[in-house]
Design an enzyme around this catalytic site. Sequence first.
Site, PDB file in Angstrom:
ATOM      1  N   LYS A   1     -47.380 -10.802 -18.194  1.00  0.00           N
ATOM      2  CA  LYS A   1     -46.883 -11.866 -16.954  1.00  0.00           C
ATOM      3  C   LYS A   1     -46.590 -10.590 -15.653  1.00  0.00           C
ATOM      4  CE  LYS A   1     -45.111 -14.945 -19.914  1.00  0.00           C
ATOM      5  NZ  LYS A   1     -43.757 -15.517 -20.957  1.00  0.00           N
TER       6      LYS A   1
ATOM      7  N   ASP B   1     -39.868 -20.762 -14.610  1.00  0.00           N
ATOM      8  CA  ASP B   1     -40.361 -20.933 -15.984  1.00  0.00           C
ATOM      9  C   ASP B   1     -39.767 -22.422 -16.621  1.00  0.00           C
ATOM     10  OD1 ASP B   1     -42.133 -20.092 -18.170  1.00  0.00           O
ATOM     11  OD2 ASP B   1     -40.430 -19.367 -19.246  1.00  0.00           O
TER      12      ASP B   1
ATOM     13  N   GLN C   1     -37.548 -13.673 -21.013  1.00  0.00           N
ATOM     14  CA  GLN C   1     -38.635 -13.947 -22.263  1.00  0.00           C
ATOM     15  C   GLN C   1     -37.711 -14.262 -23.417  1.00  0.00           C
ATOM     16  OE1 GLN C   1     -41.667 -13.474 -22.085  1.00  0.00           O
ATOM     17  NE2 GLN C   1     -41.799 -14.276 -24.086  1.00  0.00           N
TER      18      GLN C   1
END
Length: 281
Positions: A55, A122, A99
């Site tokens: 990312k 996200d 994450q």
Amino acid sequence: MTALVLDGKSLARKIEAELAAKVIELTSKAGGTKPVLATILVGDDPASATYVKMKGNACERIGMASLRVILSQSTTTDELLAEIDKLNADPRVHGILLQHPVPKQIDERKCFDRIAQEKDVDGVTALGFGSMSMNEPAYGSATPAGIMRLLLDYGVSIEGKHAVVVGRSPILGKPIAMMLLNANATVTICHSRTQGLPQLIGLADILIGAVGKPRFIKGEWIKDGAIVIDAGYHPGGVGDIDLSAGTDRYAAYTPVPGGVGPMTIAMLMAQTVESAEKSLV
Ligand code: NAP
């Protein structure tokens, strides 16, 4: 019949090129301030470290900056919440990626839900999920958003189709089911307690494999002419759907690798740029 290949790799490349141009324009309008994605990595899971690195690399490719927060395996929920609070309050940060999975002692849901709505690029917060489900403006969970973009760009019609989603995780199965429903599909959601899974899969015009088990869904369960989307990814480049007997019977399918995977990162980047655009200009 030759199946249409839903090539996520080439579409992601195209999206990244468009984003790179947008970032140049945005940075210039904002007097040199770049869009910033903050990534939080907790613990020492090598796969998570690889995903965060990928990312960060994507940010570099499109000219954005990334701010990396790395926390130890023993981090507590309160410590992680405090880091999220700092990023929420930091005006330089336009998007926050936590994450997952995080170490077991952490209340992951509580931490996801602490991310400010406008920085939830996200699409992991419960509020964001609720807004998206209600067709209100919200950043979608990145992998399902990538699947929808793939279907859209390849002109796959969704309205009136029977979509069968195998998996109901908060980041994948549930949000893709709501997105397909909002696009006027008739949706069946399957999970580990579902009975008669092969028969239900056999009814799918659009099949979404999001089980997390390598080649779990068998090709012979899938009907001719189906659109087959495999969100799974396992070591060795294997998905959740076993297409080893061939793909000619299907109308379209996503390859693994190179289908859904690259679209996830592209959507994360696109939603971060969108957030930066709202905040910078
Ligand atoms: P997850 O949280 O483990 O969820 C798996 C889902 O599959 C659960 O809802 C589970 O049902 C269901 N399931 C398990 N066994 C089943 C069975 N025998 N029959 C029917 N359903 C069953 O996984 P996830 O995070 O959604 O990820 C799914 C897959 O997508 C994984 O392969 C993952 O690597 C991949 N993924 C890819 C990306 C990407 O960027 N490409 C991103 C995220 C995930 P229950 O709810 O009943 O337990």
